[in-house]
Design an enzyme around this catalytic site. Structure first.
Site, PDB file in Angstrom:
ATOM      1  N   ALA A   1       0.926  -1.008  -0.136  1.00 19.00           N
ATOM      2  CA  ALA A   1      -0.530   0.157  -0.033  1.00 19.00           C
ATOM      3  C   ALA A   1       0.903   1.204  -0.128  1.00 19.00           C
ATOM      4  CB  ALA A   1      -0.975  -0.064   1.042  1.00 19.00           C
ATOM      5  N   ASP A   2       2.170   1.200   0.253  1.00 15.94           N
ATOM      6  CA  ASP A   2       2.865   2.069   0.961  1.00 15.94           C
ATOM      7  C   ASP A   2       3.480   2.575  -0.158  1.00 15.94           C
ATOM      8  OD1 ASP A   2       3.412   3.298   3.252  1.00 15.94           O
ATOM      9  OD2 ASP A   2       3.937   0.872   3.823  1.00 15.94           O
ATOM     10  N   GLY A   3       3.788   1.808  -1.325  1.00 13.78           N
ATOM     11  CA  GLY A   3       3.988   1.909  -3.172  1.00 13.78           C
ATOM     12  C   GLY A   3       2.992   1.915  -3.709  1.00 13.78           C
TER      13      GLY A   3
END
Length: 395
Positions: free
Chosen positions: A166-168
């Protein structure tokens, strides 16, 4: 010349989502100044594998960035950021809502100093709403988006990814948002504020789940490596113990696959003409494909699939990536000189541009490596820099 070499970006975010957006801008030439706490540094320095105490996540995530160690909780550090903001195009930050305001660095104040500034705010849950003040990480987004609920084996638990997924995705979304805001600035002459919640961009990759729920009451279920949209689609083990992945998203590919494995009769079935129909008969299709593959070595299966122009790929681990000729041809991994480790292999920039290509100029640098240079560009005299360091404001 690179695409973004006329931009200056302040990376005041930590860990992965915001810094990865800044990394992507730096990959194509932006002058990215990474702001870190002078004693703690960015937490990503301590994540994952390290060599002689030097973190490899940091080396990749902070490539092409100059690093200045500044304590933004101190009035003198806040003045440094204000002076940087006056001379920059983009500020990326991921502090909890209200933190910049408490530090007298509210976006409205920064935009008053520099009306062309893009203030890109990255938080777990956005700048408003009942959860906005809570700490947010990518894992929570993977849970709350529905991703974990639909990932894993049908009889197993919800499954989180083994990486900062999700961060990426949020980092990619933020780099896109920044470019949209910069394009708008070309027409309006004004900067603006970007509000990106990490819980949102991952939703776009999960397809029309909300549309299907509202229109049809469909709740996605876990299907393992199978797809709810087409079949056969799975991982299959060969006679010599290798795992292969097969996709039949296109109707023509599905027809080629079942014909190759000796079941052309299936193509004539009325249900075979759509992905949805094939999903209803997934056990029969999987059995046909799996049994054929299990009788052959991986090299033969891949060769036969390629001859039939059907889609197949081996399941790689990193040892396979290092030897793959396609990645080698693309230059996907590059060796980069590094002042601490001598050299380091890392993945290259995301895409190739014919006229203004990006590139990796250096990996992540030691804490405070460029503090003096950055402050010098802000017209801080040497004695003032020395006093700020003595006082613990910078490192």
């Amino acid at each position: 010349m690179t695409s973004l070499d006329d931009l200056r970006v302040i990376d005041a975010a930590t860990l992965f989502a915001g810094p990865s957006a800044a990394m992507m801008l730096g990959d194509f030439g932006a002058d990215v100044i990474k702001i870190e706490h002078p004693r703690r540094g960015d937490p990503s320095r301590g994540h994952g594998a390290s060599v002689d105490g030097v973190g490899l996540w940091w080396k990749t995530l902070s490539r092409n960035k100059r690093t200045a160690a500044v304590d933004l909780s101190r009035a003198e550090g806040q003045e440094i950021l204000r002076r940087l903001a006056e001379r920059s195009d983009v500020l990326i930050e991921n502090f909890r809502p209200g933190t910049l305001e408490r530090w007298n660095l509210a976006p409205d104040d920064l935009l008053e100093l520099n009306p062309r500034l893009i203030v890109a705010r990255m938080t777990g849950f956005g700048q408003f709403g009942p959860m906005s003040g809570q700490p947010g990480f990518g894992t929570l987004a993977e849970a709350m988006s529905g991703f974990a609920a639909m990932t894993g084996q049908p009889d197993g638990p919800p499954t989180l990814p083994p990486l900062a997924l999700a961060d990426g995705i949020a980092g990619l979304a933020m780099s896109y948002a920044v470019m949209v805001a910069l394009h708008a600035r070309e027409r309006t002459g004004r900067g603006q504020v970007v509000d990106l919640a990490i819980i949102e961009p991952i939703l776009g990759l999960l397809g029309p789940q909300m549309s299907a729920y509202k229109a049809l009451g469909v709740v996605p279920r876990r299907t393992g490596n199978r797809s709810s949209s087409n079949a056969p689609r799975n991982t299959y083990r060969t006679r010599d113990g290798r795992w292969l992945a097969i996709s039949t998203s296109a109707q023509a590919i599905a027809e080629r696959v079942v014909t190759l494995v000796g079941r052309p009769d299936l193509v004539e079935q009325p249900w075979f003409g759509s992905g949805h129909g094939r999903v209803q008969h997934v056990d029969e299709l999987d059995e046909a494909v799996a049994s054929w593959i299990a009788e052959r070595d991986a090299a033969e299966v891949i060769a036969r699939f390629e001859e039939a122009q059907a889609a197949v790929a081996p399941i790689y681990d990193v040892t396979d990536l290092a030897e793959d000729p396609q990645y080698a041809a693309l230059g996907t991994f590059v060796e980069v000189p590094d002042e601490e480790l001598g050299s380091l292999t890392m993945q290259n920039v995301l895409f190739r541009l014919s006229d203004t290509p990006g590139g990796i100029r250096w990996p992540g640098r030691p804490l405070g490596r460029d503090t003096d240079e950055v402050l010098g560009e802000l017209d801080y005299p040497a004695d003032r820099i020395a006093a700020l360091r003595e006082d613990g404001v910078i490192a």
